[in-house]
Scaffold this motif. Structure first.
Motif, mmCIF file in Angstrom:
data_model
loop_
_atom_site.group_PDB
_atom_site.id
_atom_site.type_symbol
_atom_site.label_atom_id
_atom_site.label_comp_id
_atom_site.label_asym_id
_atom_site.label_seq_id
_atom_site.Cartn_x
_atom_site.Cartn_y
_atom_site.Cartn_z
ATOM 1 N N GLU A 240 0.810 -1.224 0.000
ATOM 2 C CA GLU A 240 0.000 0.000 0.000
ATOM 3 C C GLU A 240 0.843 1.273 0.000
ATOM 4 O OE1 GLU A 240 -3.128 -0.651 -0.330
ATOM 5 O OE2 GLU A 240 -2.883 -2.784 0.083
ATOM 6 N N ARG A 243 -0.491 4.556 -1.520
ATOM 7 C CA ARG A 243 -1.683 5.191 -0.948
ATOM 8 C C ARG A 243 -1.263 6.484 -0.252
ATOM 9 N NH1 ARG A 243 -5.461 0.970 -0.124
ATOM 10 N NH2 ARG A 243 -7.028 2.588 0.283
ATOM 11 N N ASN A 276 -2.409 -2.388 6.856
ATOM 12 C CA ASN A 276 -3.148 -3.360 6.049
ATOM 13 C C ASN A 276 -3.722 -2.671 4.820
ATOM 14 O OD1 ASN A 276 -5.617 -2.077 6.837
ATOM 15 N ND2 ASN A 276 -5.659 -3.307 8.714
ATOM 16 N N ASP A 277 -4.597 -3.336 4.097
ATOM 17 C CA ASP A 277 -5.097 -2.776 2.835
ATOM 18 C C ASP A 277 -6.164 -1.701 3.021
ATOM 19 O OD1 ASP A 277 -6.980 -4.491 3.828
ATOM 20 O OD2 ASP A 277 -7.394 -5.506 1.930
ATOM 21 N N GLU A 278 -6.583 -1.439 4.261
ATOM 22 C CA GLU A 278 -7.629 -0.449 4.514
ATOM 23 C C GLU A 278 -7.157 0.739 5.348
ATOM 24 O OE1 GLU A 278 -10.950 -2.357 6.278
ATOM 25 O OE2 GLU A 278 -11.454 -3.530 4.499
ATOM 26 N N MET A 279 -6.193 0.506 6.234
ATOM 27 C CA MET A 279 -5.820 1.562 7.177
ATOM 28 C C MET A 279 -4.463 1.305 7.794
ATOM 29 S SD MET A 279 -8.300 0.564 10.371
ATOM 30 C CE MET A 279 -9.738 0.404 9.304
ATOM 31 N N LYS A 311 -13.135 11.533 6.118
ATOM 32 C CA LYS A 311 -12.574 10.319 6.715
ATOM 33 C C LYS A 311 -12.628 10.431 8.238
ATOM 34 C CE LYS A 311 -11.131 8.355 2.825
ATOM 35 N NZ LYS A 311 -11.547 7.024 2.373
ATOM 36 N N PRO A 327 -7.339 5.914 8.400
ATOM 37 C CA PRO A 327 -7.700 5.439 7.061
ATOM 38 C C PRO A 327 -6.821 6.069 5.991
ATOM 39 C CG PRO A 327 -9.229 7.123 7.761
ATOM 40 C CD PRO A 327 -8.285 6.916 8.916
#
Length: 330
Positions: A240, A243, A276-279, A311, A327
């Motif tokens: 990530e 991001r 992780n892939d979300e936060m 957010k 996030p």
């Protein structure tokens, strides 16, 4: 709905302008003035007002429900729907007024003049809504700039405070006599920390890769200072890294944990950073200092920054642990 008063006045203004245009047109065509005015007041003015509100309702519905990004296509959809409804409304009124008219084509022909009127209303409403959007966007951008400046000031102030400089210079002075190579690396890491804060001063967000590189330099300084009393673990799959996050957000949470908690060899402060892939989840064991002021200004400031992107930062606190979930911004 915002600006209700202005919207009502705007539609009323359009309706009256069309009413005046209709009067002028009928006078030029040779109809008596008194007959023309009575006809316009009784029939066309209420029709124009009704048409204005119907068009505005349809356009607002298209804006909200369909969220069409292409302005030309959205205006085409607005014109199509409103033209159909305006002709239907005009045709119904003409059918009721013209009792001896049976032919569908005669009713349709008598309803066609409303089409250019409708288009004028639609285009004026589009221009009006666009103007409102631009005004709201300018206000929002000004608010974002203000909040961003406040947050960056807080971050910079926290890092350039006398305690941080005093502690860093003390460590550097000790390293100079003990280990010249480590002192050199410490100096480079310290300069990296300040360079990052200065270079990201005008940025709203940074990539996770940039933030973690900065955090790595900051953690090196703190590891040298606290040694075995501080343990920081980073769980990162490196998937990530492209991001986006708020600049210095992860570092601020680590700094918060160090500032508010005791760290000793018998009871080390353990900070865990999980991506992780979300936060991003930053947690630490809770062993609070008694003499630190806990106004949580930095954390509240960070919450406001994320709120600008719609957010939410989740904060979990219990007897043993303090957890903050950040996030991603995209």
């Amino acid at each position: 709905m915002k600006h209700k008063k202005f919207i009502f006045i705007f539609i009323l203004t359009i309706s009256i302008s069309l009413f005046v245009i209709g009067c002028i047109y009928n006078i030029i065509s040779g109809k008596p003035l008194h007959t023309n005015l009575v006809y316009q007041f009784l029939i066309n003015l209420p029709l124009c007002i009704a048409l204005g509100f119907i068009d505005f309702g349809i356009i607002r519905l298209v804006y909200k429900k369909f969220k069409i990004q292409n302005n030309i296509f959205r205006i085409f959809v607005d014109l199509t729907i409103t033209t159909f409804l305006s002709v239907l409304l005009s045709g119904s009124i003409n059918y009721l007024l013209i009792k001896d008219c049976i032919s569908f084509w005669i009713i349709l022909k008598s309803s066609l003049p409303i089409i250019p009127w409708n288009w004028i209303i639609v285009f004026q409403i589009e221009i009006f809504l666009y103007s409102l959007q631009q005004t709201e966007m300018e206000k929002r951008l000004a608010f974002i700039e203000k909040e961003k400046a406040l947050y960056q000031f807080e971050v910079l102030k926290n890092q350039i405070n006398p305690h941080f400089l005093f502690n860093s210079l003390n460590v550097l002075a000790s390293l100079t006599y003990q280990d010249a190579e480590k002192a050199n690396l410490f100096t480079k890491k310290l300069s990296t920390v300040y360079r990052y804060l200065l270079t990201t001063h005008g940025q709203l967000k940074v990539t996770l890769k940039e933030e973690l590189s900065f955090v790595d330099s900051y953690l090196y300084l703190e590891h040298i200072r606290f040694e075995d009393t501080l343990s920081i673990n980073i769980e990162d799959s490196k998937k990530e890294h492209n991001r986006f996050v708020i600049p210095a957000s992860i570092q601020m949470l680590v700094e918060n944990a160090i500032k508010h908690n005791i760290s000793t060899k018998s009871s080390p402060l353990v900070i865990h950073i999980c991506i992780n892939d979300e936060m991003i989840i930053v947690s630490n064991n809770l062993q609070l200092r008694n003499y630190v002021t806990r106004n949580e200004t930095g954390l509240k400031n960070l919450q406001r920054q994320y709120a600008l992107y719609n957010k939410h930062i989740e904060i979990i606190k219990n007897d043993k642990e303090f957890i903050v979930k950040l996030p991603f911004l995209d």
